[in-house]
Design a protein around this motif. Structure first.
Motif, short mmCIF file in Angstrom:
data_model
loop_
_atom_site.label_atom_id
_atom_site.label_comp_id
_atom_site.label_asym_id
_atom_site.label_seq_id
_atom_site.Cartn_x
_atom_site.Cartn_y
_atom_site.Cartn_z
N GLU A 122 44.07 42.79 44.34
CA GLU A 122 44.97 41.82 44.13
C GLU A 122 44.10 40.32 44.11
OE1 GLU A 122 47.58 40.47 47.67
OE2 GLU A 122 48.21 42.32 47.36
N CYS A 123 42.49 40.47 44.26
CA CYS A 123 41.39 39.84 44.06
C CYS A 123 41.60 38.98 42.55
CB CYS A 123 40.47 40.69 44.57
SG CYS A 123 38.28 39.50 44.54
N THR A 124 41.83 38.06 42.29
CA THR A 124 41.73 37.12 40.84
C THR A 124 40.57 37.54 40.93
OG1 THR A 124 41.47 34.99 41.62
CG2 THR A 124 43.70 36.28 41.28
N LYS A 125 39.15 37.69 41.00
CA LYS A 125 38.06 37.48 40.49
C LYS A 125 36.99 38.52 41.40
CE LYS A 125 37.58 32.15 42.01
NZ LYS A 125 36.65 31.01 43.05
N TRP A 126 37.26 39.80 41.57
CA TRP A 126 37.28 40.80 41.93
C TRP A 126 35.69 41.32 40.18
CZ3 TRP A 126 36.59 43.50 45.55
CH2 TRP A 126 36.65 44.93 45.30
N THR A 127 36.45 40.79 38.62
CA THR A 127 35.19 41.60 37.75
C THR A 127 34.94 40.04 37.29
OG1 THR A 127 36.74 42.03 36.92
CG2 THR A 127 35.48 43.78 38.14
N SER A 128 35.34 38.35 37.87
CA SER A 128 35.08 37.64 36.93
C SER A 128 33.10 37.33 37.51
CB SER A 128 35.74 36.40 37.61
OG SER A 128 37.05 36.52 37.32
N GLN A 129 32.86 36.66 35.78
CA GLN A 129 31.08 36.83 35.74
C GLN A 129 31.25 35.53 36.17
OE1 GLN A 129 30.88 35.83 31.18
NE2 GLN A 129 28.36 35.46 31.77
N GLY A 130 30.05 35.58 36.80
CA GLY A 130 29.93 34.17 37.85
C GLY A 130 29.86 34.36 39.02
#
Length: 685
Positions: A122-130
């Motif tokens: 459910e994490c929206t920034k699991w692999t988000s760049q930055g």
């Protein structure tokens, strides 16, 4: 599982019970025994499948003489942070926010995001760049700071430890976050401004508007659209939150107030074509008004609430670190609120320092506090019934608002009576520490009577307010010195013109001296019959009283002659009061008012009324004014007199009427006839 030296299990019932268990942890009996190939006390059993075990349940593996395995099941995997996952390897580095490292992006069903505190799926920034939350772990200073910020949100500005943040602070932080968001929108609208016609705000006074046939170009600039910056929306928004701040807990309220103060500090004033008439529309005036309210509320909270020391210090430090602009300079020292355990404050409350001034390392320090702080300390000491400490505090504290401070000091006599120091309470009516004069100069007739009632009966009204009460609470303490109260009461009247010329004050004085010094069992004031002295003593005391009153106009410590100390002491004091009333009547311009109330105040002491009338009988004009006032009030308020007659009974009326009816002066006898008419008209009552 069976232990001891009993051998394998051959009991079917015991085996079925063992199979029913959900899980088994096998613990070695001797931690030093490493014969099982383990270096610790826990033995992990591989899962052989539940069905196969049940099928071969009679085959029991014996590890040693005291330990046997009867059943095993694969452990259930509990929710865990991604870096603790046993299924997917994790690579740790101090800070990597651009791309996932190695297999860090992989996760099992029970993996949680270290920052978001929710499943990795459910994490929206699991692999988000930055951001790349999959690389977060608890050994990195960077990621720990990020987690703390995510957990406490806006509370990070207060530099609170996670152990200090409870549910109340979190709620305060959430509410502050909403306020900041709404405030940002309102402030943005202020910065953008509103396009308005100039003459819609300020009417043009050019002469061309009076003569519509003439066209004028000189006032054209007054009829063009201009940008106005109106701060009203910000003011209304903050005021709305402040109006409901008491609904929040004290910690949440402090957080909201401090956060709001920080937002106001960074608001910039933009120029307008001319000053708007509405004060809240002007940024500087409006923000100063809001900050004053915020600071006053914070000061009250810091005094009334027992915040933990660390939290208290962080709140103070937060405000003191704000970069206050020039229009907020008056608030620079506003948060220097003394703790209750401050050395100077505690010495004052304990009575070790009566002045509130001390020298600390060669520097003079005084007990000076802002008005909201003083008011809050007074309230807390009142609520705790610490009246002695409250008197010491009010006598020592200094405040810029002397008027409000003096208003609080008006209750000093009440506080002293609360802990039984009646002599000091009486002297306070003449000289109050830290004031020019005394608290008596603020009295009206009602307060004058209330204070006399407290001192005469050694009692106080319930509660902490100076209000007349039907029921009083007796207080333990040393009785007043003989003759002290009468001297102080007359001195107060003689030295305060507004009290001296008020007939209700003299009626109050008479009423209290016709009240018993002991309360009834229900705590009510009781009427007193003062013994009538013989005519010789009456005339002697009347003569002495003139000299005593002259002395009382100059000083309080007047010697009262022998008659005031004998069995007729109360009667002598009553005669002294009558002589003082005669002096008041002689110094009052006609027409006289309130004479009927004065007569009624004597209660059953009709001899005193006769003595008063006799004292003014030789002054024809004064006697006429006295009688006229009584007759006028009998006409105007007949029903009140009827009610008084009913409550006091026929015996009272039977003794009152002859006082007037049998007088030698015809004008006085008219009052007696008037009283008889009232009785005859209301015989049925």
């Amino acid at each position: 599982m069976r232990s001891g030296g009993e051998g394998p299990c051959d009991d079917n019932t015991s085996l079925e019970a063992a199979v029913a268990e959900e899980s088994v942890i096998v613990i070695s009996d001797d931690e030093a025994d490493v014969s099982l190939g383990l270096g610790n006390s826990v033995l992990l059993i591989e899962d052989a499948g539940e069905n196969s075990f049940v099928k071969e349940k009679k085959t029991v593996e014996v590890l040693d003489e005291e330990l046997a395995i009867t059943f095993s099941r694969k452990a259930h995997v509990m929710p865990h942070a991604r870096y603790d996952c046993s299924m997917h390897p994790f690579t740790r580095v101090e800070q990597e926010t651009q791309l996932p490292l190695d297999q860090n992006a992989s996760f099992c069903d029970e993996c949680y995001c270290y920052l978001c505190d929710k499943p990795a799926s459910e994490c929206t920034k699991w692999t988000s760049q930055g951001h790349c939350h999959c690389n977060a772990h608890n050994k990195s200073k960077h990621w720990k700071e990020q987690r703390d910020a995510a957990l406490v949100g806006v509370l990070t500005m207060f530099k609170l430890d996670l152990t200090e943040i409870d549910t109340e602070l979190k709620e305060g932080g959430n509410k502050l976050q909403r306020l900041i968001s709404e405030l940002s929108s309102a402030y943005h609208k202020y910065l953008e401004g509103t396009l308005m016609m100039r003459d819609s705000v300020q009417r043009c006074v050019c002469s061309c508007h009076r003569d519509k046939t003439v066209k004028c170009n000189s006032c054209a600039m007054n009829h063009v659209p201009v940008t106005f910056h109106d701060y009203s929306e910000v003011h209304r928004l903050v005021t709305g939150y402040l109006n409901h701040i008491e609904e929040d807990g004290p910690k949440a309220a402090a957080v909201i107030l401090l956060g709001t103060a920080r937002e106001l500090v960074f608001h910039k004033a933009l120029p307008n074509p001319f000053t708007l008439k509405n004060q809240i529309a002007n940024m500087k005036e409006s923000s100063v008004s809001l900050m004053s309210r915020i600071v006053a509320t914070l000061q009250r909270l810091l005094v009334l609430v027992d915040y933990p020391n660390t939290l208290y210090d962080k709140f103070i430090s937060f405000f003191q670190c704000l970069p206050l602009p020039s229009h907020f300079y008056s608030f620079i020292t506003s948060m220097k609120v003394m703790r209750w355990d401050n050395c100077l404050l505690t010495s004052v409350l304990a009575g070790q320092n009566l002045t509130g001034i001390r020298t600390n390392k060669g520097k003079k320090e005084c007990l000076w506090e802002a008005l909201p702080v003083v008011q809050s300390r007074v309230k807390r000491l009142e609520d705790n019934k610490s009246y002695r400490q409250l008197v010491r505090y009010l006598n020592a504290v200094q405040c810029s608002d002397l008027t409000s401070l003096n208003t609080m000091k008006q209750k000093l006599c009440l506080y002293m009576c609360k802990y039984g120091d009646f002599n000091s309470a009486a002297n306070t009516l003449l000289q109050t520490k830290g004031m020019q004069g005394s608290i008596a100069k603020f009295f009206n007739s009602s307060l004058f009577e209330l204070h006399l009632a407290m001192l005469r009966t050694k009692s106080c009204p319930p509660g902490n307010e100076l209000k007349w009460s039907e029921v009083y609470e007796p207080q333990n303490g040393v009785s007043l010195k003989k003759g002290l109260l009468i001297r102080i009461a007359l001195r107060v009247l003689l030295c305060n013109d507004h009290l001296f010329h008020e007939s209700k004050c003299w009626s109050a004085l008479v009423r209290i001296w016709c009240t018993h010094e002991t309360l009834s069992n229900e705590g009510r004031l009781q009427p007193l019959f003062v013994i009538e002295p013989d005519k010789v003593l009456q005339q002697t005391v009347m003569t002495m009283s003139c000299t005593i009153l002259d002395e009382l106009q100059r000083q309080t410590n007047v010697h009262l002659p022998q008659p005031f100390h004998k069995a007729y002491g109360s009667s002598a004091e009553m005669i002294l009061i009558i002589q003082a009333i005669i002096r008041y009547l002689m110094g009052t311009n006609p027409p006289l008012k309130g004479m009927l109330e004065l007569v009624v105040a004597f209660g059953v002491n009709h001899w005193a009324v006769s003595l008063l009338i006799e004292g003014i009988s030789l002054m024809t004009e004064l006697l006429f004014q006295f009688v006229s006032s009584i007759n006028r009030e009998l006409y105007e308020d007949e029903q009140r007199i009827v009610g008084l007659f009913i409550s006091r009974g026929p015996n009272y009326v039977a003794h009152l009427v002859p006082v007037f009816l049998l007088h030698q002066r015809e004008g006085v006898r008219i009052v007696g006839f008037h009283l008889i008419d009232i009785v005859l008209k209301n015989l049925n009552r």
